[in-house]
Motif scaffolding. Structure first.
Motif, PDB file in Angstrom:
ATOM      1  N   TYR A  45       0.835  -1.210   0.000  1.00  0.00           N
ATOM      2  CA  TYR A  45       0.000   0.000   0.000  1.00  0.00           C
ATOM      3  C   TYR A  45       0.870   1.261   0.000  1.00  0.00           C
ATOM      4  CZ  TYR A  45      -4.296  -2.645   0.796  1.00  0.00           C
ATOM      5  OH  TYR A  45      -5.365  -3.490   0.672  1.00  0.00           O
ATOM      6  N   SER A  49       1.164   4.190  -3.124  1.00  0.00           N
ATOM      7  CA  SER A  49       1.159   5.640  -2.951  1.00  0.00           C
ATOM      8  C   SER A  49       2.426   6.266  -3.529  1.00  0.00           C
ATOM      9  CB  SER A  49       1.040   5.979  -1.464  1.00  0.00           C
ATOM     10  OG  SER A  49       1.244   7.346  -1.246  1.00  0.00           O
ATOM     11  N   VAL A  54      -2.095   4.971  -6.328  1.00  0.00           N
ATOM     12  CA  VAL A  54      -3.235   5.253  -5.456  1.00  0.00           C
ATOM     13  C   VAL A  54      -2.880   6.502  -4.647  1.00  0.00           C
ATOM     14  CG1 VAL A  54      -4.654   4.376  -3.555  1.00  0.00           C
ATOM     15  CG2 VAL A  54      -3.838   2.802  -5.316  1.00  0.00           C
ATOM     16  N   ALA A  55      -3.847   7.365  -4.456  1.00  0.00           N
ATOM     17  CA  ALA A  55      -3.610   8.601  -3.706  1.00  0.00           C
ATOM     18  C   ALA A  55      -3.143   8.275  -2.283  1.00  0.00           C
ATOM     19  CB  ALA A  55      -4.880   9.439  -3.655  1.00  0.00           C
ATOM     20  N   ARG A  57      -3.793   9.622   0.517  1.00  0.00           N
ATOM     21  CA  ARG A  57      -4.868   9.653   1.519  1.00  0.00           C
ATOM     22  C   ARG A  57      -5.680   8.364   1.546  1.00  0.00           C
ATOM     23  NH1 ARG A  57      -6.416  12.702  -2.631  1.00  0.00           N
ATOM     24  NH2 ARG A  57      -8.370  12.207  -3.658  1.00  0.00           N
ATOM     25  N   GLU A  58      -5.604   7.589   0.449  1.00  0.00           N
ATOM     26  CA  GLU A  58      -6.291   6.297   0.406  1.00  0.00           C
ATOM     27  C   GLU A  58      -5.349   5.158   0.786  1.00  0.00           C
ATOM     28  OE1 GLU A  58      -8.377   5.620  -3.303  1.00  0.00           O
ATOM     29  OE2 GLU A  58      -8.665   7.785  -3.532  1.00  0.00           O
ATOM     30  N   ALA A  59      -4.140   5.187   0.263  1.00  0.00           N
ATOM     31  CA  ALA A  59      -3.225   4.057   0.439  1.00  0.00           C
ATOM     32  C   ALA A  59      -2.516   4.054   1.794  1.00  0.00           C
ATOM     33  CB  ALA A  59      -2.190   4.057  -0.683  1.00  0.00           C
ATOM     34  N   PRO A  61      -3.250   5.215   4.923  1.00  0.00           N
ATOM     35  CA  PRO A  61      -3.955   4.679   6.095  1.00  0.00           C
ATOM     36  C   PRO A  61      -4.084   3.152   6.056  1.00  0.00           C
ATOM     37  CG  PRO A  61      -5.064   6.648   5.317  1.00  0.00           C
ATOM     38  CD  PRO A  61      -4.028   6.279   4.272  1.00  0.00           C
ATOM     39  N   LYS A  62      -4.227   2.584   4.865  1.00  0.00           N
ATOM     40  CA  LYS A  62      -4.261   1.124   4.744  1.00  0.00           C
ATOM     41  C   LYS A  62      -2.902   0.525   5.078  1.00  0.00           C
ATOM     42  CE  LYS A  62      -7.882   0.916   1.229  1.00  0.00           C
ATOM     43  NZ  LYS A  62      -8.194   0.539  -0.164  1.00  0.00           N
ATOM     44  N   SER A  65      -2.532   0.724   8.872  1.00  0.00           N
ATOM     45  CA  SER A  65      -3.386  -0.266   9.527  1.00  0.00           C
ATOM     46  C   SER A  65      -2.795  -1.668   9.428  1.00  0.00           C
ATOM     47  CB  SER A  65      -4.782  -0.226   8.891  1.00  0.00           C
ATOM     48  OG  SER A  65      -5.610  -1.223   9.439  1.00  0.00           O
ATOM     49  N   TYR A  91       4.262   9.914   5.695  1.00  0.00           N
ATOM     50  CA  TYR A  91       2.854  10.320   5.626  1.00  0.00           C
ATOM     51  C   TYR A  91       2.392  11.024   6.901  1.00  0.00           C
ATOM     52  CZ  TYR A  91      -2.150  10.172   4.749  1.00  0.00           C
ATOM     53  OH  TYR A  91      -3.470  10.518   4.564  1.00  0.00           O
TER      54      TYR A  91
END
Length: 171
Positions: A45, A49, A54-55, A57-59, A61-62, A65, A91
């Protein structure tokens, strides 16, 4: 499945990253407590980014996590500490946490080349160029055939203003 995921992750391509996600998820379906697969997923992920697939802000946090989940399962997993260090540094901009995770990863597994590959970027950002070069050189000692490790050291040499050596390393 984990090794297939890493194989595709190491291709450093959008298609490779998508396949890596697929294999890491398959590994987790078979064993939800397989912490290495979470670290692989976190790395994938993060690179989705980094490679602008993938942006952030989307990648990211994944990525965070997955790294956190890997550490919940095994708090001594160097791979997950590197993953979380990378997310913290690039990030979250939590440089203290990043440093702690990178240092912990190197202490837990001194032979893990990725720990020695990403840690220097953090160190050079703090103005610790000589230390960054030492750590980056250690990464190359651990994985001399890796183009990614070689590239990382070339960048560190450039950042340290050792341009002739950076060109040699890049070549």
């Amino acid at each position: 499945l984990y090794l297939k995921g890493r194989y595709h992750w190491n291709k450093r391509s959008p298609e490779g990253f998508q396949k890596a996600v697929h294999y890491f998820r398959q590994a987790l379906e078979l064993d939800p407590a397989y912490s290495l697969a979470y670290a692989g997923l976190a790395d994938t992920y993060a690179y989705l980014s980094l490679f602008n697939v993938v942006a952030p802000r989307e990648a990211m946090p994944k990525a965070k996590s997955a790294a956190v989940k890997g550490l919940e399962i095994d708090e001594e997993l160097a791979e997950a500490h590197v993953s979380l260090g990378y997310v913290s540094f690039t990030y979250d901009r939590d440089w203290q946490a990043a440093g702690e995770h990178f240092e912990r990863a190197v202490a837990l597994n001194p032979a893990y080349s990725r720990a020695h590959t990403f840690f220097p970027f953090y160190l050079s950002s703090l103005g610790r160029s000589e230390e960054a070069l030492d750590v980056g050189t250690r990464a190359l000692d651990l994985d001399p055939a890796s183009p990614a490790v070689s590239h990382s050291l070339a960048v560190q040499l450039y950042l340290a203003r050792r341009f002739d050596r950076a060109i040699e390393q890049a070549n």
